[in-house]
Design a protein around this motif. Structure first.
Motif, PDB file in Angstrom:
ATOM      1  N   LEU B 142       0.807  -1.228   0.000  1.00  0.00           N
ATOM      2  CA  LEU B 142       0.000   0.000   0.000  1.00  0.00           C
ATOM      3  C   LEU B 142       0.834   1.269   0.000  1.00  0.00           C
ATOM      4  O   LEU B 142       0.288   2.376   0.056  1.00  0.00           O
ATOM      5  CB  LEU B 142      -0.924  -0.014   1.236  1.00  0.00           C
ATOM      6  CG  LEU B 142      -1.873  -1.214   1.318  1.00  0.00           C
ATOM      7  CD1 LEU B 142      -2.428  -1.369   2.721  1.00  0.00           C
ATOM      8  CD2 LEU B 142      -2.993  -1.082   0.300  1.00  0.00           C
ATOM      9  N   ASP B 143       2.127   1.096  -0.042  1.00  0.00           N
ATOM     10  CA  ASP B 143       3.041   2.248  -0.080  1.00  0.00           C
ATOM     11  C   ASP B 143       2.895   3.155   1.140  1.00  0.00           C
ATOM     12  O   ASP B 143       2.949   4.379   1.026  1.00  0.00           O
ATOM     13  CB  ASP B 143       2.820   3.055  -1.379  1.00  0.00           C
ATOM     14  CG  ASP B 143       4.013   3.969  -1.683  1.00  0.00           C
ATOM     15  OD1 ASP B 143       5.115   3.669  -1.191  1.00  0.00           O
ATOM     16  OD2 ASP B 143       3.820   4.970  -2.393  1.00  0.00           O
ATOM     17  N   THR B 144       2.652   2.545   2.274  1.00  0.00           N
ATOM     18  CA  THR B 144       2.587   3.332   3.511  1.00  0.00           C
ATOM     19  C   THR B 144       2.998   2.461   4.693  1.00  0.00           C
ATOM     20  O   THR B 144       2.741   1.258   4.701  1.00  0.00           O
ATOM     21  CB  THR B 144       1.169   3.882   3.768  1.00  0.00           C
ATOM     22  OG1 THR B 144       1.196   4.642   4.982  1.00  0.00           O
ATOM     23  CG2 THR B 144       0.134   2.776   3.903  1.00  0.00           C
ATOM     24  N   SER B 145       3.632   3.076   5.674  1.00  0.00           N
ATOM     25  CA  SER B 145       3.944   2.350   6.900  1.00  0.00           C
ATOM     26  C   SER B 145       3.028   2.820   8.027  1.00  0.00           C
ATOM     27  O   SER B 145       3.146   2.386   9.169  1.00  0.00           O
ATOM     28  CB  SER B 145       5.419   2.568   7.285  1.00  0.00           C
ATOM     29  OG  SER B 145       5.682   3.953   7.378  1.00  0.00           O
ATOM     30  N   ASP B 146       2.119   3.717   7.687  1.00  0.00           N
ATOM     31  CA  ASP B 146       1.153   4.233   8.665  1.00  0.00           C
ATOM     32  C   ASP B 146       0.012   3.215   8.822  1.00  0.00           C
ATOM     33  O   ASP B 146      -0.734   2.951   7.870  1.00  0.00           O
ATOM     34  CB  ASP B 146       0.596   5.574   8.176  1.00  0.00           C
ATOM     35  CG  ASP B 146      -0.359   6.180   9.182  1.00  0.00           C
ATOM     36  OD1 ASP B 146       0.037   7.116   9.881  1.00  0.00           O
ATOM     37  OD2 ASP B 146      -1.508   5.673   9.268  1.00  0.00           O
ATOM     38  N   GLU B 147      -0.115   2.680  10.023  1.00  0.00           N
ATOM     39  CA  GLU B 147      -1.066   1.577  10.228  1.00  0.00           C
ATOM     40  C   GLU B 147      -2.511   2.004   9.971  1.00  0.00           C
ATOM     41  O   GLU B 147      -3.276   1.271   9.342  1.00  0.00           O
ATOM     42  CB  GLU B 147      -0.915   1.013  11.642  1.00  0.00           C
ATOM     43  CG  GLU B 147      -1.780  -0.216  11.860  1.00  0.00           C
ATOM     44  CD  GLU B 147      -1.458  -0.946  13.151  1.00  0.00           C
ATOM     45  OE1 GLU B 147      -0.269  -1.060  13.474  1.00  0.00           O
ATOM     46  OE2 GLU B 147      -2.399  -1.385  13.819  1.00  0.00           O
ATOM     47  N   GLN B 148      -2.887   3.177  10.452  1.00  0.00           N
ATOM     48  CA  GLN B 148      -4.276   3.623  10.276  1.00  0.00           C
ATOM     49  C   GLN B 148      -4.598   3.836   8.792  1.00  0.00           C
ATOM     50  O   GLN B 148      -5.672   3.456   8.321  1.00  0.00           O
ATOM     51  CB  GLN B 148      -4.519   4.917  11.065  1.00  0.00           C
ATOM     52  CG  GLN B 148      -4.599   4.700  12.574  1.00  0.00           C
ATOM     53  CD  GLN B 148      -5.560   3.577  12.969  1.00  0.00           C
ATOM     54  OE1 GLN B 148      -6.688   3.509  12.497  1.00  0.00           O
ATOM     55  NE2 GLN B 148      -5.094   2.670  13.824  1.00  0.00           N
ATOM     56  N   LYS B 149      -3.645   4.428   8.089  1.00  0.00           N
ATOM     57  CA  LYS B 149      -3.851   4.651   6.647  1.00  0.00           C
ATOM     58  C   LYS B 149      -3.950   3.297   5.930  1.00  0.00           C
ATOM     59  O   LYS B 149      -4.819   3.096   5.058  1.00  0.00           O
ATOM     60  CB  LYS B 149      -2.685   5.470   6.087  1.00  0.00           C
ATOM     61  CG  LYS B 149      -2.853   5.906   4.638  1.00  0.00           C
ATOM     62  CD  LYS B 149      -1.784   6.930   4.262  1.00  0.00           C
ATOM     63  CE  LYS B 149      -2.000   7.508   2.871  1.00  0.00           C
ATOM     64  NZ  LYS B 149      -1.796   6.554   1.813  1.00  0.00           N
ATOM     65  N   ALA B 150      -3.051   2.387   6.321  1.00  0.00           N
ATOM     66  CA  ALA B 150      -3.074   1.057   5.694  1.00  0.00           C
ATOM     67  C   ALA B 150      -4.402   0.357   5.972  1.00  0.00           C
ATOM     68  O   ALA B 150      -5.011  -0.221   5.065  1.00  0.00           O
ATOM     69  CB  ALA B 150      -1.897   0.225   6.212  1.00  0.00           C
TER      70      ALA B 150
END
Lengths: 81, 201
Positions: B142-150
């Motif tokens: 998902l190209d993110t390490s932000d858990e909430q965004k993921a």
């Protein structure tokens, strides 16, 4: 492997649908076998690359027994049992 | 173990797993990552990373399994070692595979010779475990390490579908031998061929 057969198999690999790809590979091999002996009757089985079930069955009008052809899509002889 | 040793052990596992699957009489078509022209069917791209490949794939036959397509990961490990890490990656790869090529992803087989984290065995393939694995690999997926965004971008339907399609298979030497005897298999194949073969011309 003869150049013509190798080219036909390479063409068969271009299809990304497994069932079509495998059908095309078998057809390429079948045509080669039929060209070698037009009296041979060629059957395709539902199997591909199975250890024990053949991919193609050959029959001849004057023979009651079947000849089984096993296709192995690898040059690694350790897969050939 | 040396790199070459790992390669040989990996090949041996692949060969044994394929032989066992073939012996089940329920595999019609099968290919491995060693098969030129077919290994591409096992290859996928991380949406935000490089490519990866399953070890084996194919089509099952008979009964409820008729026509089902499978992808398999084979780990020839004698004991747990780093299997939990590989399994988590496998779950994340299954999520990618089901999104990319659903027509090849009816069943995801994990085949090994060792269990791992056995106290939590019943939880290994739950939707919660799949989601945790996808979160762990959210950068690649998902190209993110932000858990909430993921979490907001993960598709819960795909998570649930992956969970339902996982087959956890742990083999042992004896089980590999405890299959239909060769002489009977030949007879069974003859019967199947008599019923199913098609004239090509």
């Amino acid at each position: 492997m003869p150049d013509g057969l190798a080219a036909a198999i390479n063409d068969a690999y271009a299809d990304r649908s497994p069932s079509l790809l495998i059908a095309n590979v078998k057809t390429a091999v079948s045509r080669h076998l039929e060209a070698a002996d037009p009296s041979a009757v060629v059957h395709h089985t539902e199997y591909f690359n199975n250890s024990l079930a053949p991919d193609i069955i050959l029959q001849w009008p004057k023979e009651s027994r079947n000849r089984h052809v096993f296709l192995r899509p690898t040059s690694n002889t350790r897969w050939v049992q | 173990m040396s790199g070459e040793g790992h390669q040989i052990k990996g090949f041996e596992g692949l060969r044994r797993a394929k032989k066992w699957l073939d012996s089940s009489t329920r595999v019609s078509q099968i290919w491995t990552n060693e098969n030129r022209g077919l290994k591409e069917l096992l290859a996928f791209d991380w949406p935000h990373g490089e490519d990866f490949s399953f070890d084996m794939g194919g089509q099952l036959r008979g009964g409820d399994l008729e026509g089902k397509m499978f992808l398999a990961e084979v780990k020839n490990y004698d004991h747990e070692m780093d299997l939990p890490i590989h399994f988590r990656e496998f779950l994340a790869q299954c999520y990618v595979a089901l999104n990319e090529k659903p027509d090849l992803s009816d069943i995801f087989m994990w085949i090994s010779w060792s269990p791992f984290q056995a106290q939590r065995w019943h939880e290994h393939a739950t939707a919660k475990s799949v989601q945790k694995a996808v979160l762990k690999h959210s950068g690649l997926i998902l190209d993110t390490s932000d858990e909430q965004k993921a979490l907001s971008e993960i598709d819960p339907a795909v998570i649930a579908n992956v969970s339902e399609r996982i087959w956890l298979i742990t083999l042992c030497d004896q089980q590999e031998d405890l299959v239909i005897a060769h002489e009977h298999y030949v007879q069974v194949v003859s019967l199947m061929l008599a019923n199913d073969r098609e004239v090509t011309h």
